[in-house]
Write an enzyme that holds these catalytic residues in place. Structure first.
Site, PDB file in Angstrom:
ATOM      1  NE  ARG A  61     -31.393 -41.394 -32.870  1.00 54.19           N
ATOM      2  CZ  ARG A  61     -31.403 -41.707 -33.976  1.00 54.19           C
ATOM      3  NH1 ARG A  61     -30.716 -42.710 -34.634  1.00 54.19           N
ATOM      4  NH2 ARG A  61     -32.597 -41.310 -34.728  1.00 54.19           N
TER       5      ARG A  61
ATOM      6  CG  ASP B 260     -27.375 -48.084 -44.140  1.00 58.01           C
ATOM      7  OD1 ASP B 260     -27.451 -46.914 -44.391  1.00 58.01           O
ATOM      8  OD2 ASP B 260     -28.406 -48.607 -43.612  1.00 58.01           O
TER       9      ASP B 260
ATOM     10  CG  PHE C  30     -31.820 -48.902 -38.801  1.00 58.99           C
ATOM     11  CD1 PHE C  30     -32.350 -48.001 -37.957  1.00 58.99           C
ATOM     12  CD2 PHE C  30     -32.625 -49.159 -39.859  1.00 58.99           C
ATOM     13  CE1 PHE C  30     -33.266 -47.347 -37.930  1.00 58.99           C
ATOM     14  CE2 PHE C  30     -33.995 -48.126 -39.911  1.00 58.99           C
ATOM     15  CZ  PHE C  30     -34.221 -47.262 -38.715  1.00 58.99           C
TER      16      PHE C  30
ATOM     17  CE1 TYR D 241     -34.743 -40.433 -43.069  1.00 61.09           C
ATOM     18  CE2 TYR D 241     -35.375 -41.191 -45.210  1.00 61.09           C
ATOM     19  CZ  TYR D 241     -35.197 -41.407 -43.805  1.00 61.09           C
ATOM     20  OH  TYR D 241     -35.211 -42.723 -43.440  1.00 61.09           O
ATOM     21  CE  LYS D 242     -31.163 -42.149 -41.303  1.00 68.55           C
ATOM     22  NZ  LYS D 242     -32.284 -41.911 -40.376  1.00 68.55           N
TER      23      LYS D 242
HETATM   24  C1  LIG Z   1     -29.057 -47.255 -40.724  1.00 61.98           C
HETATM   25  C2  LIG Z   1     -30.441 -46.747 -41.142  1.00 61.98           C
HETATM   26  N1  LIG Z   1     -30.490 -47.404 -42.437  1.00 61.98           N
HETATM   27  C3  LIG Z   1     -31.952 -47.222 -43.154  1.00 61.98           C
HETATM   28  C4  LIG Z   1     -32.616 -46.269 -42.388  1.00 61.98           C
HETATM   29  C5  LIG Z   1     -34.007 -46.027 -43.224  1.00 61.98           C
HETATM   30  O1  LIG Z   1     -34.079 -46.538 -44.266  1.00 61.98           O
HETATM   31  P1  LIG Z   1     -35.600 -45.879 -44.958  1.00 61.98           P
HETATM   32  O2  LIG Z   1     -35.154 -44.473 -45.621  1.00 61.98           O
HETATM   33  O3  LIG Z   1     -35.700 -47.029 -46.088  1.00 61.98           O
HETATM   34  O4  LIG Z   1     -36.821 -45.870 -44.134  1.00 61.98           O
HETATM   35  C6  LIG Z   1     -32.288 -45.727 -41.423  1.00 61.98           C
HETATM   36  C7  LIG Z   1     -33.395 -44.708 -40.763  1.00 61.98           C
HETATM   37  O5  LIG Z   1     -33.076 -44.414 -39.678  1.00 61.98           O
HETATM   38  C8  LIG Z   1     -31.118 -46.056 -40.799  1.00 61.98           C
HETATM   39  O6  LIG Z   1     -30.912 -45.374 -39.407  1.00 61.98           O
END
Ligand SMILES: Cc1ncc(COP(=O)(O)O)c(C=O)c1O
Length: 407
Positions: A366, A194, A125, A219-220
Site C-alpha cells: 500500500r 469514517d 476497517f 494523524y493520517k
Molecule cells: C478507517 C479507519 N478507521 C479508524 C482507524 C483507527 O482508529 P484509531 O485511531 O482509533 O486507532 C483507522 C486506522 O488506520 C482506519 O484506517
C-alpha cells in the site's frame, strides 16, 4: 517508457510544489505512508515547545483560559471542518477514531428508537466492524453486513444507521458519499462516515451531501502526529438529539457548575468526554496550518496525477504486481495498492532502500500519496527501487520475512 525527466516536469508545473517546504522530511527518504502517519509539519515543533516552555511552565493552569486550551477542541474542530465541507460549530477534535465511532453509533441508535439494524460492510476497517458489533450487542441491535459494492440492497426500514469508511484502508476504493448518503436517507436511516483516509486528501462536502454524523483521524493526512486526537462531526440539525453514551464533564452544558446530573452542552461540545490531551491537540492545531491557503481541489488533482503515474509505471515496469485499487481515478482515494504474493518481504526490503510504504493482509503493498509533500519524482524513484528489489530478489533475504509487530 515514462522517464524521470517527465516526472520532474510534472513537479515543475505543480502549483502545490511549494507546500513540501512546510514539512520537515528526513533526507533521502521517500515517504509513501502519510495515509498511516502523516509527516511532521514544520509548524509543530515551535508550537509544542511554546506549549511546554511558556504555556505549561509559566502560565500553568491559567492556560485553560489565557492560552485558549478550553476552546481548543472546537477551534481545532472548526479548522478540520473547513477541510471536510462542514460549517463552523459542527466538529470537535477529541479522543480517538474508535472511541468517537462508538459514541456516534450509539447516539445514532438512540436517534432512531424504532429501528434496530446497523449496516456496515465486511471489508470495513477492523475497528469499525468491532465497534459496530459491540454497539449492536450492547444495544440489542443487529449488525448487517452489506455487499461493499451494493450498499443499497442492504437498506430497508429496519435500518437505524449505515456506517461506512469513505476510502477503504486496504484498496483505496472510494464511495460516492452523496449517492450513498441519499440512499441511506431514502429508507429513513442515518449515514455515518469514517473519514480516516479522506480528510485532508480528498475534497469532502459533508454539509452539502447531507451527512448526519462522521468521525475521522488526526494523524493520517492531517499530520497531527502519532496518536493525535481524532474528530467528530455532528450535523447542526442533529445536535439537539445527539445523546452519546460517554457523558463526561467536558460534554456538559456547564462543566464548572459541578452539577450532580449530566446535562449536555447545547452544541457539538456534547460529543466531548474528558480533559483533552493538550500537547497532542496543540501539535494537531499547528499541523493544520500546513493547509493554510490550500485548495482541496488542487490537492485532489495532484493526488490523481501521482496515482495515475504510479499505476502507469508499475504496469509498465513491474508486471508481477497486480493493481488492487480501482483503476478509475474517480473511485480511488489518495493511495494505490498492488497485490504480490511476497508483498510483505518486498515492503520490508523497500524500506531498507528508504522507500516507505506499508503492507496489509493478505498480500497488499500500500502506498499513500500525500499531495502536500509527495512529488512525482518520488513516485518515479519508488517504482524504480521496487523494480530493483524484485529483479535482484533482494526481498528473499531472511530478515525481510520476519514479521514486525506493525506491518
Ligand atoms: C478507517 C479507519 N478507521 C479508524 C482507524 C483507527 O482508529 P484509531 O485511531 O482509533 O486507532 C483507522 C486506522 O488506520 C482506519 O484506517
Amino acid at each position: 517508457m515514462i522517464g524521470r525527466t517527465a516526472a520532474a516536469e510534472l513537479d515543475a508545473a505543480d502549483p502545490l510544489a511549494g507546500l513540501r517546504h512546510r514539512f520537515d522530511l528526513p533526507d533521502g527518504v521517500i515517504y509513501l505512508d502519510g495515509n498511516s502517519l502523516g509527516a511532521l509539519p514544520r509548524a509543530v515543533r515551535p508550537a509544542v515547545l511554546d506549549l511546554l516552555d511558556r504555556q505549561w511552565r509559566e502560565d500553568l493552569i491559567r492556560s485553560w483560559n489565557t492560552n485558549g486550551w478550553w476552546d481548543a477542541p472546537g477551534r481545532v474542530g472548526d479548522r478540520i471542518g473547513a477541510l471536510i465541507g462542514a460549517g463552523p460549530g459542527q466538529v470537535v477534535a477529541c479522543d480517538g477514531t474508535s472511541v468517537n465511532l462508538y459514541k456516534v453509533l450509539d447516539a445514532a441508535l438512540t436517534m432512531r428508537p424504532d429501528r434496530s439494524v446497523i449496516v456496515t460492510e465486511p471489508e470495513n476497517f477492523p475497528t469499525d466492524r468491532y465497534i459496530a458489533a459491540s454497539v449492536a450487542e450492547r444495544r440489542g441491535a443487529t449488525l448487517r453486513l452489506c455487499d461493499p459494492l451494493d450498499v443499497a440492497s442492504a437498506l430497508d426500514e429496519t435500518v437505524a444507521v449505515c456506517c461506512l469508511t469513505h476510502v477503504s484502508y486496504r484498496t483505496g476504493r472510494m464511495y460516492d458519499m452523496a449517492a450513498v448518503t441519499g440512499a441511506v436517507h431514502d429508507v429513513g436511516a442515518l449515514a455515518v462516515w469514517d473519514l480516516a483516509h479522506s480528510a485532508g486528501a480528498v475534497p469532502l462536502a459533508l454539509d452539502a451531501d447531507g451527512v448526519d454524523l462522521a468521525v475521522g483521524c488526526g494523524y493520517k493526512y492531517l499530520n497531527g502526529g502519532p496518536g493525535a486526537p481524532a474528530f467528530v462531526y455532528v450535523a447542526g440539525r442533529h445536535q439537539a438529539d445527539f445523546r452519546q453514551p460517554l457523558t463526561g464533564w467536558h460534554g456538559h452544558a456547564r462543566p464548572f457548575a459541578m452539577a450532580p446530573d449530566f446535562e449536555p452542552d447545547a452544541g457539538v461540545r456534547r460529543a466531548l468526554v474528558g480533559t483533552p490531551p493538550m500537547l497532542s491537540l496543540a501539535a494537531l492545531e499547528a499541523a493544520l496550518t500546513a493547509f493554510d491557503g490550500v485548495d482541496l481541489a488542487a490537492v485532489r488533482a495532484k493526488s490523481v496525477s501521482l496515482s495515475e503515474l504510479f499505476i502507469a509505471l508499475v504496469e509498465e515496469r513491474a508486471e508481477d504486481f497486480v493493481l488492487a485499487s480501482p483503476r478509475e481515478a474517480a473511485q480511488r482515494g489518495s493511495q494505490v495498492c498492488f497485490e504480490h504474493p511476497e508483498a510483505y518481504a518486498i515492503k520490508k526490503a523497500l524500506a531498507e532502500w528508504d522507500v516507505i510504504g506499508d503492507f496489509r493482509e493478505p498480500a497488499i503493498l500500500r502506498f499513500g500519496l500525500a499531495p502536500l509533500y509527495v512529488r512525482h519524482v518520488d513516485v518515479w524513484d519508488a517504482v524504480d527501487r521496487l523494480v530493483d528489489v524484485t529483479e535482484t530478489e533482494l526481498w528473499r533475504a531472511p530478515r525481510f520475512r520476519e514479521r514486525d509487530a506493525v506491518t
